[in-house]
Design a protein around this motif. Structure first.
Motif, PDB file in Angstrom:
ATOM      1  N   UNK A   1      26.020   2.695  -0.834  1.00 12.78           N
ATOM      2  CA  UNK A   1      25.579   1.794  -1.894  1.00 12.78           C
ATOM      3  C   UNK A   1      25.330   2.570  -3.182  1.00 12.78           C
ATOM      4  N   UNK A   2      26.118   2.251  -4.195  1.00 12.32           N
ATOM      5  CA  UNK A   2      25.925   2.841  -5.521  1.00 12.32           C
ATOM      6  C   UNK A   2      25.053   1.941  -6.363  1.00 12.32           C
ATOM      7  N   UNK A   3      23.806   2.339  -6.575  1.00 11.87           N
ATOM      8  CA  UNK A   3      22.859   1.517  -7.334  1.00 11.87           C
ATOM      9  C   UNK A   3      22.931   1.843  -8.832  1.00 11.87           C
ATOM     10  N   UNK A   4      22.233   1.036  -9.630  1.00 11.63           N
ATOM     11  CA  UNK A   4      22.167   1.152 -11.098  1.00 11.63           C
ATOM     12  C   UNK A   4      23.496   0.815 -11.764  1.00 11.63           C
ATOM     13  N   UNK A   5      24.247  -0.096 -11.146  1.00 12.00           N
ATOM     14  CA  UNK A   5      25.528  -0.510 -11.710  1.00 12.00           C
ATOM     15  C   UNK A   5      25.364  -1.191 -13.063  1.00 12.00           C
ATOM     16  N   UNK A   6      24.188  -1.725 -13.345  1.00 15.90           N
ATOM     17  CA  UNK A   6      23.966  -2.384 -14.642  1.00 15.90           C
ATOM     18  C   UNK A   6      24.062  -1.410 -15.808  1.00 15.90           C
ATOM     19  N   UNK A   7      23.918  -0.111 -15.533  1.00 15.43           N
ATOM     20  CA  UNK A   7      23.991   0.888 -16.602  1.00 15.43           C
ATOM     21  C   UNK A   7      25.425   1.196 -17.008  1.00 15.43           C
TER      22      UNK A   7
ATOM     23  N   UNK B   1      31.239  -0.420   1.332  1.00 15.61           N
ATOM     24  CA  UNK B   1      30.933   0.287   0.086  1.00 15.61           C
ATOM     25  C   UNK B   1      30.588  -0.752  -0.977  1.00 15.61           C
ATOM     26  N   UNK B   2      29.374  -0.654  -1.511  1.00 18.10           N
ATOM     27  CA  UNK B   2      28.877  -1.637  -2.468  1.00 18.10           C
ATOM     28  C   UNK B   2      28.418  -0.936  -3.745  1.00 18.10           C
TER      29      UNK B   2
END
Length: 260
Positions: free
Chosen positions: A117-123, A203-204
């Motif tokens: 999980x790849x977080x902070x996609x909003x950046x 994978x998200x």
């Protein structure tokens, strides 16, 4: 009280692993509390219970700090799913998963499911920055009634550093990088890629801040661990727990009846 007793015994365990500051706790809060809030670094680990239909799922949030590293294998013991979390704007956070955290999962179930999980996609991703999941959007509107409502059920999320500057941050980890690591995880576990779930299912990219893909992540995992839940319940039915108090009571009655 019946609800409390129903939640006492988890059917299955899910664990979040990853370096500090990748947003593990924020992801969990976004899913369980339907909101984003600033958090401090987790110390040791934290435990949450989620009732999913008729099942109870325990979710363990672990510390990413080096000094708590040794606790990770304890938290992973018996896990049915592990969420390996990284920051899409930080390549090192992905590398740390393979270098420091993957070995901790050796105590997980043999059929454990691994999600990247790849977080902070909003950046980095305008789509993740502008739109909330529909149910999350509904909750946000209830809490922020004074804010004007945006069309199409996608209210503007709280300002992030990227949105304030007007320039998205550089994305250091691509979906292809995550898929490549997923393949290496399967090889580390001695699993055949052909017989395992494909990378695109596990994978998200998410944003705990806006709620982007957070529900999709957890709901997909819960669906995938359902066979483990059903198997565990069947095993418990075939090998029921013995109540020692009842055995002691029954034994004493039989002893008194046999006594002259």
């Amino acid at each position: 009280m019946p609800e409390v007793s129903k939640m006492k015994k988890p059917d299955v365990k899910v664990v979040l692993l990853g370096d500090m500051n990748v947003g593990k706790t924020s992801l969990l809060h976004r899913y369980t509390e339907r909101r984003f809030k600033d958090t401090i670094s987790t110390v040791g680990g934290a435990f949450f219970l989620k009732q999913w239909g008729p099942y109870n799922i325990s979710i363990w949030d672990t510390a990413g700090r080096e000094q708590f590293h040794g606790l990770g294998s304890m938290y992973c013991r018996g896990a049915a799913a592990v969420i390996l979390t990284y920051d899409v704007t930080n390549w090192q956070s992905l590398a740390e998963l393979e270098e420091r955290f993957l070995s901790l999962t050796d105590t997980a179930n043999h059929d454990c499911i691994y999600a990247l999980v790849g977080n902070k996609a909003d950046l980095t991703d305008p789509t993740a920055q502008l739109c909330l999941d529909s149910d999350v959007a509904s909750e946000e509107r209830k809490e922020e009634r004074t804010e004007p409502q945006a069309p199409s059920g996608c209210p503007t999320p709280p300002a992030s550093p990227a949105s304030l500057s007007g320039t998205p941050l550089h994305k250091q980890v691509t979906p292809e990088d995550a898929a490549a690591l997923y393949g290496r995880i399967l090889r580390y576990k001695g699993l055949e890629e052909k017989s395992s779930l494909p990378a695109h299912k596990l994978c998200f990219e998410t944003s705990a801040k806006t709620g982007y893909n957070v529900d999709a992540l957890f709901e997909a995992l819960f669906d995938l661990v359902l066979p483990s839940i059903l198997r565990k319940r069947n095993e418990n039915q075939e090998s029921p727990t013995v109540d020692l108090e009842e055995c002691r009571g029954g034994g004493s009655k039989r002893a008194r009846a046999a006594c002259c």
